[in-house]
Write an enzyme that holds these catalytic residues in place. Structure first.
Site, PDB file in Angstrom:
ATOM      1  N   LYS A  28       7.405  32.674 -30.051  1.00  0.00           N
ATOM      2  CA  LYS A  28       7.140  33.070 -28.668  1.00  0.00           C
ATOM      3  C   LYS A  28       8.138  34.154 -28.292  1.00  0.00           C
ATOM      4  CE  LYS A  28       7.012  31.474 -23.914  1.00  0.00           C
ATOM      5  NZ  LYS A  28       6.952  30.340 -22.995  1.00  0.00           N
ATOM      6  N   LYS A  88       2.691  34.050 -29.785  1.00  0.00           N
ATOM      7  CA  LYS A  88       2.447  34.397 -28.392  1.00  0.00           C
ATOM      8  C   LYS A  88       3.351  35.527 -27.974  1.00  0.00           C
ATOM      9  CE  LYS A  88       3.117  32.468 -23.849  1.00  0.00           C
ATOM     10  NZ  LYS A  88       3.787  31.474 -23.085  1.00  0.00           N
TER      11      LYS A  88
HETATM   12  C1  PBG Z   1       6.389  28.539 -19.885  1.00  0.00           C
HETATM   13  C2  PBG Z   1       5.268  29.416 -20.294  1.00  0.00           C
HETATM   14  C3  PBG Z   1       5.061  30.782 -20.030  1.00  0.00           C
HETATM   15  C4  PBG Z   1       3.787  31.084 -20.515  1.00  0.00           C
HETATM   16  C5  PBG Z   1       3.279  29.928 -21.082  1.00  0.00           C
HETATM   17  N1  PBG Z   1       4.219  28.916 -20.959  1.00  0.00           N
HETATM   18  C6  PBG Z   1       5.869  31.758 -19.292  1.00  0.00           C
HETATM   19  C7  PBG Z   1       7.201  32.177 -19.776  1.00  0.00           C
HETATM   20  O1  PBG Z   1       7.639  31.853 -20.880  1.00  0.00           O
HETATM   21  O2  PBG Z   1       7.869  32.842 -18.975  1.00  0.00           O
HETATM   22  C8  PBG Z   1       3.111  32.415 -20.412  1.00  0.00           C
HETATM   23  C9  PBG Z   1       1.613  32.385 -20.467  1.00  0.00           C
HETATM   24  C10 PBG Z   1       0.941  33.619 -20.014  1.00  0.00           C
HETATM   25  O3  PBG Z   1       1.558  34.662 -19.711  1.00  0.00           O
HETATM   26  O4  PBG Z   1      -0.304  33.581 -19.950  1.00  0.00           O
HETATM   27  N2  PBG Z   1       7.574  28.704 -20.541  1.00  0.00           N
END
Ligand code: PBG
Length: 327
Positions: A195, A248
């Site tokens: 991520k 992601k």
């Molecule tokens: C929570 C999380 C996030 C997303 C999914 N889970 C945001 C982040 O890490 O700031 C992003 C999902 C999206 O942008 O569609 N940590």
């Protein structure tokens, strides 16, 4: 040299031929539909930067879930907005927290729909970070207990799968151990393994009210420049017990999706995030892109790169086109 014997255009002449030799297919069964749950009743509040997406009270969320299930979408991914935020994100693991209530309601009403929960603290903490903050820093190990507690409370409410997105080191092991001890050895973990610290989460943070109140997430989410590190992250999560690994965002990281699929061969999920959705929606609304074609092309590209599962806000739109034979 005579003219080449192989003429690729022969197989491109008719739609039927093209579909016979198509290498990548999109099915509603490949999609996971993310939804945002809020407290209250009768709430369907549009999210400005994500046209077509809403913050939903549980009664409205159930309608979306029924809709998705009726279109052949097998799973939803639930995010919650708590009533109150505090430094330790208490509602994330509260028995009557928004997600715990939402999971129970969906499983009661639509038992055949898979309910996956996002396991993270950032929507629930007053500082907006994904872990415990001490001395102005996000602390790793003290966060693990709270993250594991959150996952257990989701499984206890009936979640079919938990998806930790916090990016703390060791969270998959902590969750696996916690779930096993709590009597949920069968609950799979879909780990947000690679991520990245991405600008493409912007619209989501508006939707989930989860913008960090100081600093950013670069001390825990990955540097967008790194791919080898993504392989190390995935290897760790696999060792710790991840059942599905995730990359992601999706579109800027197709190479990472392909490498993860090639090197690990595990089921791979790709999260096509809020910013990817917002880009295509915005260009579509301006008339600068054909939104439907661009959406299908983007989703097909993510599958072609190697994703088995696509988490996408387009799930319903794409499933509709596929059903109509237009994708
Ligand atoms: C929570 C999380 C996030 C997303 C999914 N889970 C945001 C982040 O890490 O700031 C992003 C999902 C999206 O942008 O569609 N940590």
């Amino acid at each position: 040299m005579p003219f080449p014997i192989y003429r690729p255009r022969r197989l491109r002449e008719s739609p039927l031929l093209r579909s016979m030799v198509r290498e990548t297919t999109l099915r509603a069964a490949d999609f996971v539909y993310p939804l945002f749950a809020v407290h209250g009743r009768g709430i369907r509040e549009p999210i400005g930067s994500m046209p077509g997406q809403y913050r939903l009270s549980i009664d409205e969320l159930l309608k979306e879930c029924k809709d998705a299930a009726s279109m052949g979408i097998p799973a939803v991914l639930l995010f919650g907005l708590p009533r109150d935020k505090d430094p330790r994100g208490t509602e994330a693991y509260a028995e009557d927290g928004i997600i715990q209530q939402a999971v129970r309601a969906v499983k009661d009403t639509i038992p055949d729909l898979l309910v996956i929960t996002d396991v993270c603290l950032c929507e629930y903490t007053s500082h907006g970070h994904c872990g415990v903050v001490e001395d102005g820093r996000v602390k790793n190990d003290p966060s693990l207990e709270l993250i594991a507690r959150t996952a257990i409370s989701h499984a206890d409410a009936g979640a079919d799968m938990v998806a930790p997105s916090d990016m703390m080191d060791g969270r998959v092991a902590a969750i696996r151990e916690g779930l096993d001890e709590a009597g949920f050895p069968e609950t799979p973990i879909m780990a947000y393994s690679a991520k990245y610290a991405s600008a493409f989460y912007g619209p989501f943070r508006e939707a989930a009210d989860s913008t960090p109140q100081f600093g950013d997430r670069r001390s825990y989410q990955m540097d967008p420049a790194n791919a080898l590190e993504a392989m190390r992250e995935v290897a760790l999560d696999v060792d710790e017990g991840a059942d599905i690994v995730m990359v992601k965002p999706a579109l800027p990281y197709l190479d990472v999706i392909a490498r993860v699929k090639g090197e690990f061969g595990l089921p791979v999920a790709a999260y096509s995030v809020s910013g990817e959705y917002a880009m295509l929606k915005a260009a579509g609304q301006l008339g600068w892109l054909d939104e439907e074609r661009a959406m299908i092309e983007a989703l097909t590209g993510i599958r072609r790169a190697g994703a088995d599962i696509i988490i996408t806000y387009f799930a319903k739109d794409a499933a509709r086109l596929i059903e109509q034979g237009r994708a």
